[in-house]
Design a protein around this motif. Structure first.
Motif, short mmCIF file in Angstrom:
data_model
loop_
_atom_site.label_atom_id
_atom_site.label_comp_id
_atom_site.label_asym_id
_atom_site.label_seq_id
_atom_site.Cartn_x
_atom_site.Cartn_y
_atom_site.Cartn_z
N PRO A 28 49.65 38.25 -44.39
CA PRO A 28 50.57 36.79 -44.49
C PRO A 28 51.60 37.15 -43.15
O PRO A 28 52.50 36.38 -43.23
CB PRO A 28 51.64 37.40 -45.31
CG PRO A 28 50.80 39.41 -45.33
CD PRO A 28 49.97 39.27 -45.36
N HIS A 29 51.49 38.16 -42.20
CA HIS A 29 52.33 37.85 -41.30
C HIS A 29 51.10 37.31 -39.90
O HIS A 29 52.85 37.20 -38.59
CB HIS A 29 52.80 39.50 -40.47
CG HIS A 29 53.14 39.98 -41.60
ND1 HIS A 29 52.60 41.11 -42.28
CD2 HIS A 29 55.01 40.07 -41.48
CE1 HIS A 29 52.74 42.11 -43.28
NE2 HIS A 29 54.38 41.10 -42.99
N HIS A 30 50.44 36.92 -40.45
CA HIS A 30 50.46 35.82 -38.92
C HIS A 30 50.11 34.75 -39.62
O HIS A 30 50.04 33.93 -40.69
CB HIS A 30 48.74 36.14 -38.93
CG HIS A 30 48.01 37.68 -38.18
ND1 HIS A 30 48.63 38.76 -38.84
CD2 HIS A 30 48.38 38.12 -36.95
CE1 HIS A 30 48.23 40.13 -38.09
NE2 HIS A 30 47.68 38.85 -36.96
N HIS A 31 50.35 33.25 -38.83
CA HIS A 31 50.34 31.33 -39.27
C HIS A 31 49.89 31.24 -37.73
O HIS A 31 50.40 30.94 -37.15
CB HIS A 31 51.99 31.68 -38.97
CG HIS A 31 52.61 31.81 -40.07
ND1 HIS A 31 52.11 31.99 -42.02
CD2 HIS A 31 53.64 33.53 -40.65
CE1 HIS A 31 53.64 32.77 -42.41
NE2 HIS A 31 53.88 34.03 -41.95
N LEU A 32 49.46 30.13 -38.27
CA LEU A 32 48.19 29.32 -38.10
C LEU A 32 48.93 28.31 -37.15
O LEU A 32 49.69 27.59 -37.75
CB LEU A 32 46.40 28.49 -38.38
CG LEU A 32 46.01 27.91 -38.00
CD1 LEU A 32 45.35 28.89 -36.96
CD2 LEU A 32 44.84 27.12 -38.57
N VAL A 41 45.21 30.11 -33.09
CA VAL A 41 45.97 30.29 -32.23
C VAL A 41 47.45 30.46 -33.29
O VAL A 41 47.27 29.88 -34.28
CB VAL A 41 46.80 29.80 -31.35
CG1 VAL A 41 48.29 30.03 -30.02
CG2 VAL A 41 45.59 28.70 -30.24
N PHE A 42 47.47 31.53 -33.25
CA PHE A 42 47.83 32.33 -34.39
C PHE A 42 49.69 33.11 -33.41
O PHE A 42 50.36 33.34 -32.76
CB PHE A 42 47.49 33.57 -35.17
CG PHE A 42 46.48 33.30 -36.10
CD1 PHE A 42 46.55 32.48 -36.97
CD2 PHE A 42 45.34 32.84 -34.93
CE1 PHE A 42 45.63 32.72 -37.71
CE2 PHE A 42 44.26 33.00 -35.33
CZ PHE A 42 43.80 32.12 -37.24
N SER A 43 51.11 32.66 -34.71
CA SER A 43 52.65 33.37 -34.65
C SER A 43 52.15 34.25 -34.96
O SER A 43 51.86 34.50 -36.19
CB SER A 43 53.19 32.49 -34.90
OG SER A 43 53.20 32.21 -36.41
N PHE A 44 53.00 35.21 -34.44
CA PHE A 44 52.57 36.72 -35.72
C PHE A 44 54.36 37.60 -35.22
O PHE A 44 54.46 37.48 -33.77
CB PHE A 44 52.12 37.32 -34.79
CG PHE A 44 51.58 38.94 -35.42
CD1 PHE A 44 51.45 39.79 -36.76
CD2 PHE A 44 52.81 40.35 -34.09
CE1 PHE A 44 51.42 40.82 -36.91
CE2 PHE A 44 52.28 42.13 -35.19
CZ PHE A 44 51.58 42.24 -36.09
N THR A 45 54.81 37.51 -36.41
CA THR A 45 56.18 38.15 -36.32
C THR A 45 55.56 39.23 -37.87
O THR A 45 55.93 39.01 -38.94
CB THR A 45 56.92 36.54 -36.79
OG1 THR A 45 57.38 36.02 -35.98
CG2 THR A 45 58.87 37.21 -37.22
N LEU A 46 56.17 40.11 -37.40
CA LEU A 46 56.42 41.34 -37.56
C LEU A 46 58.32 41.94 -38.23
O LEU A 46 58.94 42.41 -37.00
CB LEU A 46 55.83 42.46 -37.31
CG LEU A 46 55.38 44.57 -38.21
CD1 LEU A 46 54.78 43.29 -39.34
CD2 LEU A 46 54.76 44.83 -37.60
N PRO A 47 58.80 41.57 -39.07
CA PRO A 47 59.68 42.35 -39.22
C PRO A 47 59.71 43.55 -39.21
O PRO A 47 59.38 44.43 -39.72
CB PRO A 47 60.26 40.76 -40.82
CG PRO A 47 59.58 40.62 -41.13
CD PRO A 47 58.41 40.69 -40.70
N ILE A 113 49.12 34.83 -31.11
CA ILE A 113 47.82 35.20 -30.98
C ILE A 113 46.56 34.70 -30.67
O ILE A 113 46.74 33.63 -31.61
CB ILE A 113 47.47 36.79 -32.13
CG1 ILE A 113 48.31 37.81 -32.17
CG2 ILE A 113 45.82 37.16 -32.18
CD1 ILE A 113 48.25 38.28 -33.28
N VAL A 114 45.54 34.95 -29.72
CA VAL A 114 44.65 33.29 -29.55
C VAL A 114 43.49 33.97 -29.93
O VAL A 114 43.14 35.19 -29.03
CB VAL A 114 44.38 33.30 -27.74
CG1 VAL A 114 43.96 32.01 -27.56
CG2 VAL A 114 46.06 32.40 -27.59
#
Length: 238
Positions: A28-32, A41-47, A113-114
């Motif tokens: 769930p922390h990775h979004h295409l 390619v994904f965004s990665f956000t870790l609160p 992330i690529v």
């Protein structure tokens, strides 16, 4: 800061395969953000205080968007090692592994992330056991002078990745051979291209350029432009 080599060795080593770790698309922390024939390619956000446990099936590039720190561990080991990250660094991590990451800082950790779909996107490092080169993770070291223009590149076989900074009026040249290109904004970007067209992006946003660019991209801002650039080579055999 721990040396880049130490991080590369940790992430390129043989992680134990975790049957319970989800694929990147289900974590769930990775979004295409983007998908092509060459990559996803994904965004990665870790609160703060959260952790991600994920299996990466393919080799991938990890590009932090701001300063941060993560606890990173391999499956079956203790979540102890801390690693510092800086904006614009490019790290190639080897796929086929499961890992955990936790953010102990009070702010979100952000990266792009690529994921390379071509298995020929690899790097090599010296292997002390064999005395030769072996597949391994890799990365680009921090620039010697962070206040000047730089283009520092990691060769990865069928692709390359560059950490780029342009001062006002500086330009990023076309690739030396035919390639699709992906730009990942690390700072606010205002790049002037062909026929004075402008590319304006915020940190974490992407620019996809199909093969054939033969013009410079020039920083039209008075502030430094920082981005990561990935080239997907079109030569036969890649």
């Amino acid at each position: 800061m721990k040396p880049l080599l130490s991080l590369s060795l940790l992430l390129g080593s043989a992680f134990a395969v975790a049957q319970t770790a989800p694929d990147i698309t289900a974590e769930p922390h990775h979004h295409l953000l983007l998908q092509s024939d060459e990559a996803r390619v994904f965004s990665f956000t870790l609160p703060p205080s959260e952790q991600a446990h994920v299996r990466y099936e393919h080799n991938f590039l990890f590009v932090p968007i701001q300063d941060g720190e993560l606890v990173i561990w391999s499956e079956g080991t203790s979540p102890v090692p801390h690693y510092l990250f800086h904006p614009g660094e490019v790290h190639l991590w080897m796929g086929g592994q499961a890992s955990g990451m936790r953010n102990d800082r009070p702010t979100d950790f952000r990266a792009v992330i690529v994921e390379f779909l071509n298995p020929k996107v690899v790097s090599y490092q010296y292997d002390a056991e064999t005395g030769g080169l072996a597949y391994a993770g890799g990365g680009v070291n921090l620039p010697v002078d962070p206040h000047t223009k730089f283009i520092d590149t990691l060769a990865m076989g069928a692709a390359s990745a560059s950490d780029v900074q342009l001062l006002a009026g500086d330009s990023f040249p076309p690739p030396p051979k035919e390639a699709d290109e992906l730009l990942i904004a690390v700072s606010d970007l205002n790049l002037k291209g062909r026929r004075d067209a402008h590319i304006r992006k915020s940190p974490g946003e992407l620019v996809w350029i199909t093969a054939g660019r033969n013009w410079d991209l020039t920083n039209a801002s008075s502030k430094p432009a920082r981005f990561a650039a990935v080239a997907f080579w079109k030569q036969s055999g890649n």
